[in-house]
Design a protein around this motif. Structure first.
Motif, PDB file in Angstrom:
ATOM      1  N   GLY A  18      31.539 -38.764  -7.183  1.00 35.38           N
ATOM      2  CA  GLY A  18      32.886 -38.399  -7.628  1.00 35.38           C
ATOM      3  C   GLY A  18      33.781 -39.613  -7.792  1.00 35.38           C
ATOM      4  N   TRP A  19      33.693 -40.550  -6.868  1.00 34.00           N
ATOM      5  CA  TRP A  19      34.522 -41.765  -6.958  1.00 34.00           C
ATOM      6  C   TRP A  19      34.141 -42.582  -8.190  1.00 34.00           C
ATOM      7  CZ3 TRP A  19      33.620 -47.078  -6.821  1.00 34.00           C
ATOM      8  CH2 TRP A  19      34.757 -47.871  -6.665  1.00 34.00           C
TER       9      TRP A  19
ATOM     10  N   GLY B 294      37.345 -26.977  -7.430  1.00 33.99           N
ATOM     11  CA  GLY B 294      37.519 -28.421  -7.265  1.00 33.99           C
ATOM     12  C   GLY B 294      38.518 -28.984  -8.251  1.00 33.99           C
TER      13      GLY B 294
ATOM     14  N   SER C 214      27.610 -37.229  -2.844  1.00 38.25           N
ATOM     15  CA  SER C 214      28.570 -36.500  -3.693  1.00 38.25           C
ATOM     16  C   SER C 214      29.912 -37.223  -3.759  1.00 38.25           C
ATOM     17  CB  SER C 214      28.765 -35.081  -3.148  1.00 38.25           C
ATOM     18  OG  SER C 214      27.555 -34.365  -3.137  1.00 38.25           O
TER      19      SER C 214
ATOM     20  N   GLY D 190      41.952 -29.975  -6.791  1.00 34.34           N
ATOM     21  CA  GLY D 190      41.976 -31.438  -6.913  1.00 34.34           C
ATOM     22  C   GLY D 190      43.169 -31.922  -7.716  1.00 34.34           C
TER      23      GLY D 190
ATOM     24  N   GLY E 279      35.432 -40.966 -11.294  1.00 34.39           N
ATOM     25  CA  GLY E 279      36.865 -41.234 -11.376  1.00 34.39           C
ATOM     26  C   GLY E 279      37.164 -42.635 -11.865  1.00 34.39           C
TER      27      GLY E 279
ATOM     28  N   CYS F 159      38.070 -35.453  -9.367  1.00 36.39           N
ATOM     29  CA  CYS F 159      36.674 -35.869  -9.507  1.00 36.39           C
ATOM     30  C   CYS F 159      35.934 -35.780  -8.173  1.00 36.39           C
ATOM     31  CB  CYS F 159      36.597 -37.299 -10.051  1.00 36.39           C
ATOM     32  SG  CYS F 159      37.066 -37.457 -11.787  1.00 36.39           S
ATOM     33  N   ILE F 160      36.572 -36.248  -7.119  1.00 37.06           N
ATOM     34  CA  ILE F 160      35.928 -36.232  -5.811  1.00 37.06           C
ATOM     35  C   ILE F 160      35.827 -34.800  -5.286  1.00 37.06           C
ATOM     36  CG2 ILE F 160      36.211 -36.935  -3.396  1.00 37.06           C
ATOM     37  CD1 ILE F 160      37.424 -39.556  -4.517  1.00 37.06           C
TER      38      ILE F 160
ATOM     39  N   ILE G 299      35.627 -32.015  -7.055  1.00 40.31           N
ATOM     40  CA  ILE G 299      34.587 -31.321  -7.829  1.00 40.31           C
ATOM     41  C   ILE G 299      33.202 -31.752  -7.381  1.00 40.31           C
ATOM     42  CG2 ILE G 299      33.547 -31.130 -10.124  1.00 40.31           C
ATOM     43  CD1 ILE G 299      36.404 -31.295 -11.275  1.00 40.31           C
ATOM     44  N   SER G 300      33.011 -33.069  -7.260  1.00 37.54           N
ATOM     45  CA  SER G 300      31.691 -33.585  -6.896  1.00 37.54           C
ATOM     46  C   SER G 300      31.274 -33.124  -5.497  1.00 37.54           C
ATOM     47  CB  SER G 300      31.701 -35.114  -6.957  1.00 37.54           C
ATOM     48  OG  SER G 300      30.424 -35.640  -6.683  1.00 37.54           O
TER      49      SER G 300
END
Length: 368
Positions: A17-18, A82, A13, A86, A21, A42-43, A45-46
């Protein structure tokens, strides 16, 4: 196996996310001057969605369609939390990076990662309410929520500290390795979060018995239609509510097919037809067996006189030897055959009338 699935889900995950992004920052050039505003949401949320989905599928591993159905609302909550937290953490990081404040970059990154942990922990804790009926216990739900948030914050803090230590060593490495510091760092974050949730989200009820054959419930309506087919005696199979409860409803005492009895982590529990038995089944011998639970191990202790009234996984017991129960073991009890020709001292096994339980030592979602 559970811990490995959480570790894999956490690392995967974080990397997803990375990469998302990086797509926004590099390929689309979106907010490239403020990378934290993109990377952190992004991270977060993921990781939030990944941890929530992982918990749902682990709870009901054999029901993928049911898992997908249950996942809709929790995933939306994880997405929203997230995104909001985030963005907030990214904005905080960008503000604190300003030279005006003079705050070291290390502190800023640690604060940002802590907020990501809050987002993931809050999403995992809150969405648990929609994942299982176990969350109907408010005390248990609050404990789970606090444990998820606190554990996620602790994991994020440790991951951030470790990343800063690794980052110092990477500065001495070739340029291509230095470029990998972010994915390495966020992988460590996902690893620590996965490890934490594998512990904080572990089932509170390590031992459970799910009622099966022999405990079929017949309604009053059916009894009125076909009264000759059932004996509506008040002497029904039940549990001692001072010691045991059902997962779905703690107010019930009647054992019915499909209901799961949650057992305390330590103690011994008698099964039989005596009134002092914790699991009372009227047509069994007075005390057919005892289940003793200690150190996450359950031992079935047959009564010396009635061990032949018990079957494990379909095989009748031949001796009074204790049985160490394992996950998914089928425990069957045979009733006593009653008839006019039977004397009081003669006990005849009725192989037609059985009462069966499924033993669990890891408590999967009762809705699964």
């Amino acid at each position: 196996m559970r811990i490995y699935l959480y570790l894999i889900a956490g690392i995967t995950s974080a990397l997803i996310g990375w990469n998302i992004g990086q797509f926004f920052l590099t390929d689309l050039g979106l907010f490239s001057s403020f990378p934290e505003l993109i990377l952190y949401p992004c991270i977060a949320i993921s990781l939030a969605i990944g941890m929530v989905l992982n918990e749902i599928f682990i709870s009901s591993p054999t029901r993928p369609k049911l898992c997908l159905k249950k996942a809709k609302f929790p995933v939306l909550i994880a997405l929203g939390l997230g995104l909001i937290i985030g963005l907030f953490s990214g904005a905080i990081a960008q503000i604190l990076f300003l030279p005006f404040f003079g705050i070291p970059a290390v502190i800023v990154r640690i604060v940002g990662w802590l907020l990501i942990g809050v987002a993931v922990g809050l999403a995992e804790g809150l969405t648990w309410r929609w994942e299982t009926v176990e969350a109907g216990d408010k005390k248990r739900f609050l404990h789970r929520l606090i444990a998820s948030i606190g554990g996620a914050m602790g994991a994020s803090f440790l991951a951030a500290i470790l990343f800063e230590v690794v980052r110092v060593f990477l500065q001495e490495m070739p340029k291509n390795l230095r470029l990998a510091e972010d994915p390495i760092g966020f992988s460590v974050l996902g690893l620590f979060l996965g490890l934490t949730f594998s512990l904080t989200s572990s089932p509170s009820y390590l031992v459970a018995l799910r009622a099966g054959s022999g405990f079929e419930y017949v309604s009053q309506i059916f009894a009125q239609i076909s009264p000759e087919s059932i004996n509506l005696s008040k002497d029904y199979p039940r549990i001692d509510q001072s010691v045991l409860t059902f997962v779905s409803d703690s107010s019930l005492d009647r054992i019915e097919e499909g209901l799961s009895i949650k057992l305390p982590s330590k103690g011994s529990f008698k099964i039989g037809s005596n009134n002092d038995c914790h699991i009372y089944i009227p047509s069994l011998p007075d005390h057919v067996a005892t289940i003793e639970i200690k150190s996450r191990e359950a031992i079935l202790i047959p009564h010396v006189l009635y061990f032949n009234h018990i079957a494990i996984n379909g095989e009748d017991l031949k001796t009074k030897k204790n049985i160490v129960l394992k996950h998914n073991y089928l425990v069957t009890f045979y009733s006593i055959l009653k008839g006019e020709n039977n004397s009081e001292n003669t006990i005849i096994i009725n192989h037609e009338k059985i009462f069966r339980f499924v033993y669990y030592n890891r408590f999967f979602d009762p809705q699964g």
